[in-house]
Write a protein that holds these residues in place. Structure first.
Motif, PDB file in Angstrom:
ATOM      1  N   GLY B  33     -67.599  64.130  16.173  1.00 12.26           N
ATOM      2  CA  GLY B  33     -66.722  65.012  15.399  1.00 12.26           C
ATOM      3  C   GLY B  33     -66.188  64.324  14.153  1.00 12.26           C
ATOM      4  O   GLY B  33     -66.046  64.933  13.094  1.00 12.26           O
ATOM      5  N   ARG B  34     -65.907  63.044  14.259  1.00 11.97           N
ATOM      6  CA  ARG B  34     -65.405  62.285  13.112  1.00 11.97           C
ATOM      7  C   ARG B  34     -66.486  62.069  12.067  1.00 11.97           C
ATOM      8  O   ARG B  34     -66.217  62.057  10.869  1.00 11.97           O
ATOM      9  CB  ARG B  34     -64.857  60.938  13.586  1.00 11.97           C
ATOM     10  CG  ARG B  34     -63.581  61.092  14.413  1.00 11.97           C
ATOM     11  CD  ARG B  34     -63.240  59.800  15.098  1.00 11.97           C
ATOM     12  NE  ARG B  34     -62.044  59.933  15.911  1.00 11.97           N
ATOM     13  CZ  ARG B  34     -60.831  59.549  15.522  1.00 11.97           C
ATOM     14  NH1 ARG B  34     -60.648  59.005  14.345  1.00 11.97           N
ATOM     15  NH2 ARG B  34     -59.794  59.720  16.306  1.00 11.97           N
ATOM     16  N   LEU B 144     -49.632  67.430  14.922  1.00 10.20           N
ATOM     17  CA  LEU B 144     -50.961  66.903  14.634  1.00 10.20           C
ATOM     18  C   LEU B 144     -51.829  67.972  13.973  1.00 10.20           C
ATOM     19  O   LEU B 144     -52.674  67.662  13.136  1.00 10.20           O
ATOM     20  CB  LEU B 144     -51.609  66.375  15.915  1.00 10.20           C
ATOM     21  CG  LEU B 144     -50.895  65.142  16.498  1.00 10.20           C
ATOM     22  CD1 LEU B 144     -51.506  64.738  17.834  1.00 10.20           C
ATOM     23  CD2 LEU B 144     -50.924  63.970  15.535  1.00 10.20           C
ATOM     24  N   VAL B 147     -50.972  67.908  10.370  1.00 12.22           N
ATOM     25  CA  VAL B 147     -51.606  66.753   9.737  1.00 12.22           C
ATOM     26  C   VAL B 147     -53.101  67.008   9.536  1.00 12.22           C
ATOM     27  O   VAL B 147     -53.654  66.765   8.465  1.00 12.22           O
ATOM     28  CB  VAL B 147     -51.381  65.481  10.576  1.00 12.22           C
ATOM     29  CG1 VAL B 147     -52.163  64.305  10.002  1.00 12.22           C
ATOM     30  CG2 VAL B 147     -49.895  65.144  10.630  1.00 12.22           C
ATOM     31  N   ARG B 148     -53.733  67.533  10.571  1.00 13.60           N
ATOM     32  CA  ARG B 148     -55.168  67.818  10.486  1.00 13.60           C
ATOM     33  C   ARG B 148     -55.465  68.784   9.335  1.00 13.60           C
ATOM     34  O   ARG B 148     -56.371  68.579   8.543  1.00 13.60           O
ATOM     35  CB  ARG B 148     -55.642  68.371  11.832  1.00 13.60           C
ATOM     36  CG  ARG B 148     -56.990  69.031  11.859  1.00 13.60           C
ATOM     37  CD  ARG B 148     -58.146  68.097  12.144  1.00 13.60           C
ATOM     38  NE  ARG B 148     -57.997  67.320  13.353  1.00 13.60           N
ATOM     39  CZ  ARG B 148     -58.670  66.173  13.586  1.00 13.60           C
ATOM     40  NH1 ARG B 148     -59.500  65.717  12.679  1.00 13.60           N
ATOM     41  NH2 ARG B 148     -58.504  65.515  14.700  1.00 13.60           N
ATOM     42  N   VAL B 151     -55.121  67.075   6.007  1.00 12.18           N
ATOM     43  CA  VAL B 151     -56.276  66.214   5.711  1.00 12.18           C
ATOM     44  C   VAL B 151     -57.444  67.075   5.227  1.00 12.18           C
ATOM     45  O   VAL B 151     -58.082  66.775   4.218  1.00 12.18           O
ATOM     46  CB  VAL B 151     -56.698  65.400   6.957  1.00 12.18           C
ATOM     47  CG1 VAL B 151     -58.020  64.688   6.713  1.00 12.18           C
ATOM     48  CG2 VAL B 151     -55.615  64.392   7.324  1.00 12.18           C
ATOM     49  N   VAL B 162     -58.734  58.541   2.979  1.00 10.48           N
ATOM     50  CA  VAL B 162     -57.740  58.696   4.058  1.00 10.48           C
ATOM     51  C   VAL B 162     -58.422  58.660   5.428  1.00 10.48           C
ATOM     52  O   VAL B 162     -57.942  58.012   6.356  1.00 10.48           O
ATOM     53  CB  VAL B 162     -56.935  60.005   3.875  1.00 10.48           C
ATOM     54  CG1 VAL B 162     -56.135  60.327   5.127  1.00 10.48           C
ATOM     55  CG2 VAL B 162     -56.005  59.883   2.671  1.00 10.48           C
ATOM     56  N   ARG B 165     -59.577  54.899   5.979  1.00 11.05           N
ATOM     57  CA  ARG B 165     -58.501  53.916   6.094  1.00 11.05           C
ATOM     58  C   ARG B 165     -57.529  54.226   7.241  1.00 11.05           C
ATOM     59  O   ARG B 165     -57.261  53.384   8.074  1.00 11.05           O
ATOM     60  CB  ARG B 165     -57.716  53.834   4.779  1.00 11.05           C
ATOM     61  CG  ARG B 165     -58.496  53.266   3.591  1.00 11.05           C
ATOM     62  CD  ARG B 165     -58.876  51.797   3.771  1.00 11.05           C
ATOM     63  NE  ARG B 165     -57.775  51.007   4.322  1.00 11.05           N
ATOM     64  CZ  ARG B 165     -56.725  50.554   3.636  1.00 11.05           C
ATOM     65  NH1 ARG B 165     -56.660  50.766   2.348  1.00 11.05           N
ATOM     66  NH2 ARG B 165     -55.770  49.868   4.218  1.00 11.05           N
ATOM     67  N   ASP B 166     -57.020  55.442   7.242  1.00  7.22           N
ATOM     68  CA  ASP B 166     -55.916  55.727   8.161  1.00  7.22           C
ATOM     69  C   ASP B 166     -56.363  56.342   9.479  1.00  7.22           C
ATOM     70  O   ASP B 166     -55.727  56.128  10.509  1.00  7.22           O
ATOM     71  CB  ASP B 166     -54.899  56.650   7.475  1.00  7.22           C
ATOM     72  CG  ASP B 166     -54.091  55.890   6.434  1.00  7.22           C
ATOM     73  OD1 ASP B 166     -54.175  54.649   6.410  1.00  7.22           O
ATOM     74  OD2 ASP B 166     -53.374  56.529   5.641  1.00  7.22           O
ATOM     75  N   VAL B 167     -57.424  57.125   9.467  1.00  9.38           N
ATOM     76  CA  VAL B 167     -57.865  57.730  10.729  1.00  9.38           C
ATOM     77  C   VAL B 167     -58.815  56.786  11.467  1.00  9.38           C
ATOM     78  O   VAL B 167     -58.661  56.556  12.664  1.00  9.38           O
ATOM     79  CB  VAL B 167     -58.520  59.101  10.480  1.00  9.38           C
ATOM     80  CG1 VAL B 167     -58.982  59.717  11.797  1.00  9.38           C
ATOM     81  CG2 VAL B 167     -57.543  60.041   9.776  1.00  9.38           C
ATOM     82  N   LEU B 190     -55.874  56.685  -1.906  1.00  3.30           N
ATOM     83  CA  LEU B 190     -55.136  56.599  -0.643  1.00  3.30           C
ATOM     84  C   LEU B 190     -53.680  57.015  -0.842  1.00  3.30           C
ATOM     85  O   LEU B 190     -53.117  57.780  -0.050  1.00  3.30           O
ATOM     86  CB  LEU B 190     -55.218  55.172  -0.095  1.00  3.30           C
ATOM     87  CG  LEU B 190     -54.550  54.908   1.252  1.00  3.30           C
ATOM     88  CD1 LEU B 190     -55.206  55.740   2.345  1.00  3.30           C
ATOM     89  CD2 LEU B 190     -54.607  53.428   1.617  1.00  3.30           C
ATOM     90  N   ARG B 194     -52.077  60.191   1.045  1.00  3.04           N
ATOM     91  CA  ARG B 194     -50.934  60.044   1.948  1.00  3.04           C
ATOM     92  C   ARG B 194     -49.747  60.855   1.443  1.00  3.04           C
ATOM     93  O   ARG B 194     -49.005  61.442   2.240  1.00  3.04           O
ATOM     94  CB  ARG B 194     -50.533  58.573   2.044  1.00  3.04           C
ATOM     95  CG  ARG B 194     -51.445  57.729   2.904  1.00  3.04           C
ATOM     96  CD  ARG B 194     -51.062  56.273   2.784  1.00  3.04           C
ATOM     97  NE  ARG B 194     -51.825  55.404   3.674  1.00  3.04           N
ATOM     98  CZ  ARG B 194     -51.794  54.071   3.595  1.00  3.04           C
ATOM     99  NH1 ARG B 194     -51.054  53.471   2.684  1.00  3.04           N
ATOM    100  NH2 ARG B 194     -52.506  53.343   4.423  1.00  3.04           N
TER     101      ARG B 194
END
Lengths: 78, 242
Positions: B33-34, B144, B147-148, B151, B162, B165-167, B190, B194
């Motif tokens: 999925g990622r 979440l 947030v999703r 993104v 993002v 780096r962050d996920v 980034l 963010r």
């Protein structure tokens, strides 16, 4: 350090890669600037939330084909 | 987390390289999925994003015997994915230009207004989020979800940085290598990404954009209509307009 400079280095601070002298400058600024302090706290929460994003529960629709390919690759290799 | 993560990563790589099918299946289930999410930053076609992810897995299978663990497994896999995505998406001519557009998202890029760069000159001071326990925040599905969505709404170049780096937890240097961008560009993307996600959380937590909005935090009754006006309790409140 002013607000502009502080915000500029916040991302590095989040990553833990901010040089010590800049870190001290940032901390000094945050101690006396409430808006920047709030902003920094929120960036920290934002980053933690991104790290906490769960994986979507979708696997490959062609999962079986992948597992076959994986198995074959190792059978051939032996 | 560091040492333990390093050890389990080495174990995982060893299992993958020894033909452990269960380990490979778990990797696919956990990461597919990622991969699709990352592939989707290069194409608007969901089907093509799936194909890119699938091709990436095939390349991973072929490459595993030669994988020496000089980078992390995840960095290696995402590096493969981005290369595939570039060629496949270009071929399909659905390539989403990932050049750092100055502002491709329709919203003002600079959400903080530190005045002329002097202390205390925020035009709109951020309002603190009411959180008794920040840790509980990350366990709320709705948060979440916010947030999703934020993104997903980022311009592609910001989303790429993002996500990596962050996920995914990829280092700045590795992210630059994978995306073939410079360090400064990476930092800017980034930062902007963010900032946008922070703003989405702010809308949710402070302006009640969502049923589970927390109370407290000043609890202004005025909804999202003109939040800026409500919040000029900080120095520099004179400078409205721009």
């Amino acid at each position: 350090m002013d607000c502009y400079e502080a915000i500029d280095v916040m991302d590095l601070a989040l990553d833990g890669t901010l040089a010590a002298d800049l870190r001290a400058g940032l901390d000094g600024h945050l101690a006396e600037c409430r808006p920047c302090r709030v902003y920094m706290e929120q960036l920290i929460v934002t980053r933690r939330a991104l790290e906490a994003l769960p994986a979507t529960e979708e696997t490959s629709p062609r999962r079986d084909a992948l597992l076959d390919a994986y198995r074959k690759a190792f059978e051939e290799g032996k | 987390m560091g040492d333990q993560a390093g050890r389990s990563e080495r174990d995982l790589v060893a299992r993958l390289r020894s033909g452990d099918e269960a380990a490979f299946a778990a990797l696919v289930d956990g990461l597919h999925g990622r991969l699709v999410a990352m592939a989707s930053t290069f194409t608007s076609s969901r089907a093509l994003a799936e194909d890119i992810a699938q091709e990436t897995w095939m390349a991973v299978i072929r490459g595993l015997p030669g994988f020496e663990g000089r980078s992390s497994l995840r960095t290696w896999i995402f590096g493969i994915l981005v290369k595939r995505a570039r060629t496949m998406a270009t071929r399909e001519s659905r390539y989403v230009a990932a050049a750092p557009a100055p502002d491709a998202g329709g919203e003002p890029e600079v959400e903080w207004e530190p005045g002329a760069g002097r202390k205390g000159l925020w035009e709109k001071s951020p309002q603190a989020w009411a959180m008794d326990d920040p840790e509980s925040l990350y366990q709320e599905r709705e948060v979440l979800g916010v947030v999703r969505d934020a993104v997903d709404a980022l311009p592609p170049a910001q989303r790429q940085v993002v996500l990596l780096r962050d996920v995914e937890g990829v280092s700045a240097v590795d992210a630059c290598n994978i995306l073939e961008i410079g360090e400064t560009n990476q930092r800017v993307l980034l930062h902007r990404g963010r900032a946008r996600i922070r703003r989405a959380l702010d809308r949710y937590l402070n302006e009640g954009a969502g049923p589970a909005a927390r109370n407290g935090a000043g609890a202004v009754s005025a909804p999202a209509a003109a939040p800026a006006v409500k919040r000029t309790g900080e120095p520099g409140g004179t400078g409205g307009g721009r």
